[in-house]
Write a protein that holds these residues in place. Structure first.
Motif, short mmCIF file in Angstrom:
data_model
loop_
_atom_site.label_atom_id
_atom_site.label_comp_id
_atom_site.label_asym_id
_atom_site.label_seq_id
_atom_site.Cartn_x
_atom_site.Cartn_y
_atom_site.Cartn_z
N LEU A 125 50.44 91.43 73.03
CA LEU A 125 50.11 92.63 74.80
C LEU A 125 50.17 91.18 75.67
CD1 LEU A 125 46.83 94.43 74.90
CD2 LEU A 125 48.96 94.96 75.30
N GLY A 348 59.77 107.91 75.39
CA GLY A 348 58.67 107.75 76.36
C GLY A 348 58.33 106.21 77.05
N TRP A 349 58.72 105.64 76.29
CA TRP A 349 57.73 104.62 76.47
C TRP A 349 58.42 103.32 76.70
CZ3 TRP A 349 52.75 105.02 78.05
CH2 TRP A 349 51.71 105.98 78.03
N ARG B 309 49.42 90.05 79.32
CA ARG B 309 50.96 90.58 80.75
C ARG B 309 50.48 91.60 81.02
NH1 ARG B 309 54.88 89.42 76.72
NH2 ARG B 309 54.34 87.99 76.72
N LEU B 310 51.05 92.56 82.41
CA LEU B 310 51.27 93.50 82.63
C LEU B 310 52.78 93.57 82.10
CD1 LEU B 310 49.79 93.02 86.42
CD2 LEU B 310 49.23 94.29 84.36
N ARG B 311 52.49 95.15 81.90
CA ARG B 311 53.83 96.05 81.40
C ARG B 311 55.03 95.96 82.76
NH1 ARG B 311 52.50 101.06 79.38
NH2 ARG B 311 52.44 101.81 82.05
N VAL B 312 56.21 95.71 82.93
CA VAL B 312 57.55 95.73 84.01
C VAL B 312 56.66 96.72 84.88
CG1 VAL B 312 58.97 97.10 82.93
CG2 VAL B 312 59.35 95.70 84.89
N ASP B 313 56.85 97.87 85.16
CA ASP B 313 56.91 98.96 85.65
C ASP B 313 54.78 98.64 86.53
OD1 ASP B 313 55.41 99.55 83.57
OD2 ASP B 313 54.85 101.77 84.52
N GLN B 314 53.95 98.07 85.62
CA GLN B 314 52.69 97.87 86.28
C GLN B 314 53.03 96.45 87.20
OE1 GLN B 314 50.57 97.13 82.35
NE2 GLN B 314 50.32 99.97 82.82
N LEU B 318 51.73 96.65 90.70
CA LEU B 318 50.49 95.74 91.85
C LEU B 318 51.47 95.42 92.94
CD1 LEU B 318 47.87 95.01 91.01
CD2 LEU B 318 48.86 93.09 90.21
N SER B 370 45.14 102.97 90.06
CA SER B 370 45.33 102.24 88.97
C SER B 370 46.59 102.66 88.74
CB SER B 370 45.07 104.29 88.11
OG SER B 370 45.20 103.72 87.16
N LEU B 371 46.97 101.43 87.04
CA LEU B 371 48.00 101.30 86.11
C LEU B 371 48.41 102.24 85.33
CD1 LEU B 371 47.55 97.65 87.35
CD2 LEU B 371 49.10 99.02 88.16
N ARG B 372 46.75 102.35 84.96
CA ARG B 372 46.83 103.49 83.04
C ARG B 372 48.55 103.99 83.39
NH1 ARG B 372 41.54 103.71 82.41
NH2 ARG B 372 40.57 101.93 82.57
N GLY B 373 48.24 104.51 81.87
CA GLY B 373 49.90 106.30 82.06
C GLY B 373 50.66 104.87 81.78
N GLY B 374 51.43 105.65 82.35
CA GLY B 374 53.72 105.71 82.67
C GLY B 374 54.30 106.08 81.37
N ARG B 375 53.84 106.81 81.02
CA ARG B 375 54.89 107.29 79.96
C ARG B 375 56.02 108.44 80.27
NH1 ARG B 375 56.52 111.48 76.94
NH2 ARG B 375 57.38 110.97 74.30
N VAL B 376 57.12 107.31 80.42
CA VAL B 376 58.37 109.34 80.92
C VAL B 376 59.00 109.93 80.04
CG1 VAL B 376 60.68 107.82 81.75
CG2 VAL B 376 59.17 105.91 81.72
N VAL B 378 61.76 111.60 78.11
CA VAL B 378 63.25 110.81 78.04
C VAL B 378 63.61 112.28 77.24
CG1 VAL B 378 62.75 108.83 78.50
CG2 VAL B 378 62.34 109.97 76.22
#
Ligand code: SF4
Ligand code: SF4
Lengths: 370, 386, 184
Positions: A125, A348-349, B309-314, B318, B370-376, B378
């Motif tokens: 993470l 998708g992630w 660390r946060l993910r890029v989209d998060q 933020l 909220s920064l949760r989720g984030g599935r795209v 495809v």
């Protein structure tokens, strides 16, 4: 001005075999659209050592050190699964004390293995090694105890057909008691560091959700399966050894996401402490190893012995032709079968999630490639 | 009446009254030379100090001892590393864009040191150039570092590097705005764009008067200098070493220096804007600045030692959903306060008020964003074909 | 069946905290780590005592006790041990006794199987070599000496004489009341 056509194109990255977070030498051929995973093609075999074939040319005792090298982060349980299969095949009785010793070291192994699994998950993470170092501290204590018990820290070769190789030295017992007493406090510490952390929650909740159906269809096992809500643990559902004598809960998740997998492992560690505590109280004196001839020669036949290893169901399938070596030796590796769900979990992630989801499956390549 | 200044003096905006009597303020070239050397030396020494402090500090956070071999207690570790890197082979990938590959580390490093031109390092007015638009200069220069990162990522012809470069640009674009907005609150209070003026205006440190701005600035700064939890550019577990994956030897050392140089610059700027810069009793001003910088840096690596660390989209989320609106609201409140609140001794009263407002806003935002989720969704290759 | 993660995850979902509360909790934990003691040691200066049953990177062989029965060689999974004997006056003389530690996995099965306690594992561990050939231990090199001490693996008599192992749990455990523990 001329209008030029702009378009995006998916591109392929070979993640691994030398990548910091592939847990050894795993390779994924990933197709990305930007940072989004479109396709994953797992490739393994880089660590293939032919253990199954090697085993066919060795006596039953000589195979035990080979099983150490399967899931090298949980060698004790590998030993255990294998000797249990042989005992079943040869019909060897195991002394009480040996069973208790096996449970104690097996549960300690589970704690140690889960510590690494969660520690590396947090590392993936993006935490800069700190949670991992904290978890390493407790793992190191366990390894110290194993070292005291059998002289090695990673490849124990501790179990024997019909018992265990050594009785613990007297200084082992106070150390184990102290460890079991202190461990819940340390687990609280990890939880403080990780469980409530908003960044961890944002990164793991609802990420990489595995559905119950898919988990069962893929014949997943271990905490990976239990996180989806399937209440299945071989220690209780197909009791082996003396697990029916202990009281313990089996933590089950709800969502089957990365967070639940993490939570299941954390809770399981607490349960391990409970089991060890009870075992320490109940353990009788006596023999720790059955008196057997030097070479085990089981009757012709076949057997499948399985145990609940830290990472899931670990099975050993043995065929004997009444010689001193097995005719066929096959391992049902828990993590490899869990890993088959990787593609469904990750599509998708984002790239970052791919790494985390892969980490949450908790694979050990030594077992996958054998 | 201000003495008549030469053209060079005007450019450098030398303020002779802040310097000692023997200072050659009437000779801008000498002044510039002395201060350029002094500033760069200061920055380089601080880079080594920061590297040492962080490595030992993070090690202690992790229950380790840290580097303790080279020199007494390992103080020479950075020097030893540098010598090692100097002696290493310089590898350039065959498909790399050679010129850009060579220029990138330089472009990344230089801005970090250029920032020190406008920071009052040695005391009141004792700086290279007291620009009346110092804040603008700082913003312009500091955002330039990402160009080097992008050049490196592009020129390496490595996919990990390219991803890292893309992330870098996206992150920089998103965080520049809250960063500037946060500084705006300070500027509104100080009433000047000169960094020396801002330090002078801080009878109360702006970290207390503008707590929300300080927090936003700290986060945005962490994002700009790629420190956890925003270290997407060098996300080791994801993209190996990011943009400098393909660098080795001295070029890598330059990137390393650039990384810490930006951290030093960031800490110095934070100390200047929010902690009163060189101000402080007893100790000489530069020591106060160093202490404050170390405090800022300590918080930085404390977070680094603790947080994932946060993910890029998060990270983007933020920046755009939380930091930007909060920063805008903060500027608004600051403007209202400056308008209706007579500055003076009663300014102390603003401290609890602003802290309360800041806490309330953070609370509100943590309820809504909220920064949760984030599935795209495809389409896989097979589906595309079908 | 009680399922704790279920409750846990529900709780944290319902109770939305202020962003930063959990982070602050984590920061507190690491701060405790900063103020605590390091658990590592500076290795070459401070060495920890290895386990009494340590399976070290060398063997100790006692020619006086060895009969050349080759049980050790037979029990080795990799066939690393080579024993050549010659008929002597009264017993077999061991002409050659070689262990290829380059292929050895230190499983200890050879030591376990020796009926005359003639082969022991060693306690050394800093034995890196530059050539694979140097890893083949010969008769003379394997005898007990000042540097080459036997470990107590499957040799309880030796085990009793060895110093106690350094345990991390004693160096870095929580302080607790000293209680007399029973040995089951
Ligand atoms: S320790 Fe094991 S592998 Fe090594 S020589 Fe002895 S039996 Fe063979
Ligand atoms: S060392 Fe032991 S097992 Fe090996 S040949 Fe000598 S007596 Fe036999």
């Amino acid at each position: 001005m001329e209008a030029t056509e702009t378009r995006t194109e998916p591109f392929v990255i070979n993640l691994g075999p030398h990548h910091p977070s592939t847990h050894g030498v795993f390779r994924m051929r990933v197709t990305f659209d930007g940072e989004v995973v479109v396709d994953v093609e797992p490739m393994f075999g880089y660590l293939h050592r032919g253990i199954e074939k090697l085993a066919e040319g060795r006596t039953y005792t000589q195979i035990i050190p080979l099983t150490d090298r399967l899931d090298y982060l949980a060698s004790m349980t590998n030993n255990w699964g294998y000797v249990m299969a042989v005992e079943k095949l040869a019909g060897v009785p195991v002394p009480e004390r040996a069973e208790y010793l096996r449970v104690i070291v097996g549960e300690m192994m589970r704690i140690s293995s889960h510590l690494l699994a969660t520690g590396f998950l947090i590392n993936e993470l993006g935490a800069f090694f700190t949670p991992l170092m904290y978890m390493y501290r407790e793992r190191e204590k366990i390894l110290d105890l194993f070292d005291m018990l059998c002289g090695q820290r990673l490849t124990y070769n501790y179990m024997r057909v019909g018992g265990v190789s050594h009785d613990p030295p007297p200084e082992f017992w106070p150390a184990v008691k102290r460890f079991v007493r202190e461990m819940p406090g340390y687990i609280d510490e990890y939880e403080g560091l990780v469980t409530t952390n908003e960044i961890v929650l944002a990164r793991t909740k609802d990420v990489g959700v595995l559905s119950k159906e898919l988990a069962i269809n893929a014949s997943a096992s271990g905490p990976f399966l239990r996180a989806t809500g399937v209440d299945w643990d071989l220690r209780r559902d197909d009791t082996y050894s003396i697990y029916d004598r202990f009281k313990f809960d089996i933590p089950v998740g709800t969502n089957g996401d990365v967070f639940d997998r993490y939570m299941c492992r954390i809770q399981e560690m607490r349960q391990c402490c409970r089991i060890i505590e009870q075992a320490l109280q109940q353990i009788p004196r006596g023999e720790f190893r059955a008196r057997l001839p030097h070479l085990v020669r089981p009757p012709a036949g076949e057997v499948y012995g399985h145990i609940e290893a830290p990472r899931g169901e670990l099975g050993f399938y043995l065929v004997s032709d009444n010689s001193i070596a097995p005719y066929r030796f096959h391992v049902r590796p828990s993590t490899m079968i869990n890993l088959t769900t990787l593609r469904d979990l990750t599509i998708g992630w984002k790239l970052a999630d791919l790494i985390v989801i892969f980490g949450s499956i908790d694979v050990v390549l030594g077992e996958i490639d054998r | 009446m201000a003495p008549i200044q030469s053209a060079e003096q005007t450019v450098l905006a030398i303020r002779p009254e802040g310097l000692p009597a023997f200072w050659p303020a009437d000779n801008p070239w000498l002044h510039a030379l002395v201060f350029i050397v002094a500033s760069i030396a200061f920055a380089l020494v601080m880079v080594i100090v920061f590297i040492y402090v962080e490595r030992r500090g993070v090690a202690r956070f992790q229950l380790r001892l840290g580097p303790n071999r080279a020199g007494p207690e390992g103080v020479l570790q950075a020097v030893a590393d540098l010598i090692k890197l100097l002696l290493k082979e310089d590898i350039v990938p065959r498909l790399a864009d050679k010129v850009v590959h060579l220029l990138a580390p330089i472009v990344a490093t230089v801005p970090a040191f250029m920032v020190f031109a406008v920071v009052p390092l040695w005391g009141d007015g004792a700086m290279l150039a007291d620009l009346n638009a110092g804040v603008l200069y700082f913003i312009a220069i500091s955002s330039f570092g990402v160009v080097g990162v992008f050049m490196a990522g592009w020129a390496s012809s490595n996919k990990y590097s390219l991803i890292s470069a893309m992330r870098g640009v996206a992150q920089m674009v998103s965080y520049e705005i809250p960063l500037v907005m946060a500084l705006l609150g300070v500027v509104v209070f100080a009433g000047t764009l000169s960094l020396n003026g801002i330090v002078d205006a801080q009878s109360i440190p702006f970290a207390l008067l503008q707590p929300l701005a300080a927090v936003i600035y700290f986060l945005a700064m962490s994002a700009e200098i790629n420190r956890t939890p925003f270290d997407l550019l060098e996300a080791e577990s994801e993209i190996i070493a990011g943009y400098h994956t393909e660098y080795s030897g001295m070029k890598f050392a330059l990137f390393y220096v650039a990384e810490y140089g930006h951290a030093v610059a960031g800490a110095a700027i934070f100390a200047t804007f929010f902690l009163g810069g060189w101000k402080g009793p007893v100790l000489p001003p530069v020591l106060w600045l160093v202490i404050k910088m170390l405090v800022v840096f300590f918080v930085g690596f404390w977070a680094r030692a603790t947080l994932p660390r946060l993910r890029v989209d998060q990270v983007m989320g933020l920046g755009w959903k939380a930091l930007l609106p909060l920063a805008v609201i903060n500027v608004l409140i600051a403007a209202v306060e400056v308008l209706f609140w007579p500055s003076g001794t009663t300014q102390w009263l603003l401290v609890p008020i602003n802290i309360a407002i800041g806490a309330l806003l953070v609370f509100l935002w943590s309820r809504t964003v909220s920064l949760r989720g984030g599935r795209v969704e495809v389409r896989t290759r097979a589906e595309v074909k079908a | 069946m009680k399922s704790e993660p279920e409750q846990k995850s529900k709780r944290s979902k319902d109770k939305k905290r202020v962003f930063g509360a959990g982070i602050a909790r984590g920061l507190r934990v690491t701060m405790k780590g900063l103020l605590g003691r390091a658990i590592t040691t500076s290795y070459p200066e401070h060495k920890l005592v290895v386990s009494k049953r340590f399976r070290g990177n060398e063997f100790v062989w006692y020619p006086a006790r060895c009969t050349g029965c080759s049980t050790c060689a037979k029990s080795c999974p990799h066939g690393n041990i080579e024993v050549v004997t010659r008929r002597g006056n009264n017993a077999y003389e061991v002409e050659k006794f070689e262990i290829d530690t380059g292929r050895c996995m230190f499983c200890g099965l050879c030591v376990e199987s020796c009926p005359y306690d003639a082969l022991c594992l060693g306690r050394g561990y800093e034995l890196a070599k530059y050539r694979r050939g140097d890893l083949v231990l010969e008769k003379e090199a394997m005898q007990e000496s000042e540097k080459r001490k036997p470990s107590g693996y499957f040799r309880p008599k030796i085990e009793k004489t060895l110093p106690a192992q350094t345990l991390l749990i004693e160096r870095a455990g929580r302080k607790s009341r000293k209680k007399k523990e029973s040995v089951p």
